[in-house]
Design an enzyme around this catalytic site. Structure first.
Site, PDB file in Angstrom:
ATOM      1  CG  ASP A 169      -2.046   0.991   1.103  1.00 39.45           C
ATOM      2  OD1 ASP A 169      -2.370   1.398  -0.035  1.00 39.45           O
ATOM      3  OD2 ASP A 169      -2.611   1.372   2.146  1.00 39.45           O
ATOM      4  CG  ASN A 191      -7.906  -2.329  -4.732  1.00 38.17           C
ATOM      5  OD1 ASN A 191      -6.990  -3.123  -4.491  1.00 38.17           O
ATOM      6  ND2 ASN A 191      -8.170  -1.316  -3.907  1.00 38.17           N
TER       7      ASN A 191
HETATM    8  C1  IPE Z   1      -5.218  -2.764   0.189  1.00 39.80           C
HETATM    9  O1  IPE Z   1      -4.946  -1.439  -0.083  1.00 39.80           O
HETATM   10  C2  IPE Z   1      -5.277  -3.532  -1.094  1.00 39.80           C
HETATM   11  C3  IPE Z   1      -4.001  -3.758  -1.747  1.00 39.80           C
HETATM   12  C4  IPE Z   1      -2.830  -3.424  -1.265  1.00 39.80           C
HETATM   13  C5  IPE Z   1      -4.069  -4.444  -2.997  1.00 39.80           C
HETATM   14  P1  IPE Z   1      -6.117  -0.362  -0.234  1.00 39.80           P
HETATM   15  O2  IPE Z   1      -5.461   0.941  -0.473  1.00 39.80           O
HETATM   16  O3  IPE Z   1      -7.107  -0.805  -1.229  1.00 39.80           O
HETATM   17  O4  IPE Z   1      -6.776  -0.427   1.209  1.00 39.80           O
HETATM   18  P2  IPE Z   1      -7.681   0.638   1.980  1.00 39.80           P
HETATM   19  O5  IPE Z   1      -8.743   1.090   1.032  1.00 39.80           O
HETATM   20  O6  IPE Z   1      -6.781   1.751   2.385  1.00 39.80           O
HETATM   21  O7  IPE Z   1      -8.202  -0.111   3.169  1.00 39.80           O
HETATM   22  C1  IPE Z   2      -1.357   0.304  -3.900  1.00 41.62           C
HETATM   23  O1  IPE Z   2      -1.409   1.466  -3.165  1.00 41.62           O
HETATM   24  C2  IPE Z   2      -2.405  -0.676  -3.505  1.00 41.62           C
HETATM   25  C3  IPE Z   2      -3.280  -1.092  -4.605  1.00 41.62           C
HETATM   26  C4  IPE Z   2      -4.544  -1.188  -4.448  1.00 41.62           C
HETATM   27  C5  IPE Z   2      -2.722  -1.446  -5.913  1.00 41.62           C
HETATM   28  P1  IPE Z   2      -2.604   2.500  -3.296  1.00 41.62           P
HETATM   29  O2  IPE Z   2      -2.939   2.732  -4.728  1.00 41.62           O
HETATM   30  O3  IPE Z   2      -3.740   2.088  -2.436  1.00 41.62           O
HETATM   31  O4  IPE Z   2      -1.899   3.778  -2.687  1.00 41.62           O
HETATM   32  P2  IPE Z   2      -2.541   4.848  -1.736  1.00 41.62           P
HETATM   33  O5  IPE Z   2      -3.073   4.128  -0.546  1.00 41.62           O
HETATM   34  O6  IPE Z   2      -3.611   5.540  -2.516  1.00 41.62           O
HETATM   35  O7  IPE Z   2      -1.401   5.742  -1.385  1.00 41.62           O
HETATM   36 MG    MG Z   3      -4.137   2.394  -0.480  1.00 42.30          MG
END
Ligand code: IPE
Ligand code: IPE
Ligand code: MG
Length: 245
Positions: A22, A70
């Site tokens: 993340d 997602n």
């Molecule tokens: C969790 O990250 C999913 C992945 C890393 C693929 P998100 O960015 O989707 O999680 P939330 O929305 O902050 O809980």
């Molecule tokens: C990658 O990070 C996780 C995925 C869902 C691919 P994010 O895209 O959630 O990054 P942040 O949380 O917006 O910074």
């Molecule tokens: Mg995220």
């Protein structure tokens, strides 16, 4: 290729480590770049950490790449993530053809519905191509949700119960584990979440019931082998009781 030197030693190593990758979006935003650039940088980190885990002798790793939630993101971002995923799979195929592969056995966990036929083909092909690799098992969680996984398992078990293939009395924790994507794998001992969020976001919900958790403020594209070492040092000191004393 004798390039890996000075690997740290650990008194105990987790058998299975989960990574919630993340912080890609924030990493890009901090640099005034589009979110897709953050995912690109995150994909590089994924390669580096996967190979490092294999070098350390960890048996199994799971990388959370795309959750069932997602899909709520803009289509262009979803497409960018899926394209990067396909690029990685093509790279794995090329490396194997060139005999430069790293002993990684690939597995995909998640719902195949919703994934494009092209990607599904690449997934099947790379899974087959790497099925005899034994240095490390690397799960990529794609269109994965822990609750969805449990619901799918319940559906399968219910179908068999209706057909008389399973008696309700036989349904126990082991049987349920056998209906999950991770069948046959050890539960994650350690789950790592960077990016400053303190939640598991539907990752390995069943399997992670007794996982040790490690959180850090670092954004995933900035995550290094040193951060991983730090998490492993912390894990070494954890006193896992599993409800005992
Ligand atoms: C969790 O990250 C999913 C992945 C890393 C693929 P998100 O960015 O989707 O999680 P939330 O929305 O902050 O809980
Ligand atoms: C990658 O990070 C996780 C995925 C869902 C691919 P994010 O895209 O959630 O990054 P942040 O949380 O917006 O910074
Ligand atoms: Mg995220």
């Amino acid at each position: 290729m004798a390039e890996k030197k000075n690997l740290p030693e650990f008194a105990v190593l987790p058998r299975h480590v989960g990574f919630i990758m993340d912080g890609n979006g924030r990493w890009a935003k901090n640099r005034g770049l589009p979110r897709s650039e953050g995912h690109k940088a995150g994909a590089k980190t994924f390669r580096k950490i996967g190979e490092y885990a294999a070098d350390l002798g960890i048996e199994c790793v799971t990388f959370y790449a795309f959750s069932t939630e997602n899909w709520k993101r803009p289509e262009a971002e979803v497409n960018a993530i899926m394209t990067l995923f396909g690029d990685y799979l093509n790279e794995v195929i090329d490396r194997i053809r060139e005999n430069e592969e790293k002993g990684i056995r690939l597995k995909f966990i998640g719902d195949r519905n919703g994934i494009s036929p092209e990607l599904l083909n690449l997934m099947d092909y790379t899974e087959k191509l790497t099925e005899n690799k034994s240095k490390i098992t690397l799960n990529i969680a794609i269109n994965y949700g822990g609750r969805h996984e449990i619901a799918s398992a319940v559906k399968e078990i219910a179908k068999k119960a209706v057909n008389g293939e399973i008696y309700p009395e036989e349904i126990d924790e082991n049987l349920i584990s056998d209906y999950l994507y991770t069948k046959g794998q050890p539960d994650p001992d350690l789950i790592i979440r960077p990016s400053g969020e303190f939640r598991t976001s539907n990752f390995l919900t069943w399997q992670g019931a007794y996982s040790e958790l490690w959180f850090s403020d670092v954004l995933w594209p900035d995550f290094t082998e040193e951060h991983f070492n730090e998490a492993l040092r912390a894990f070494e000191k954890r006193n896992r009781r599993f409800g005992g004393v």
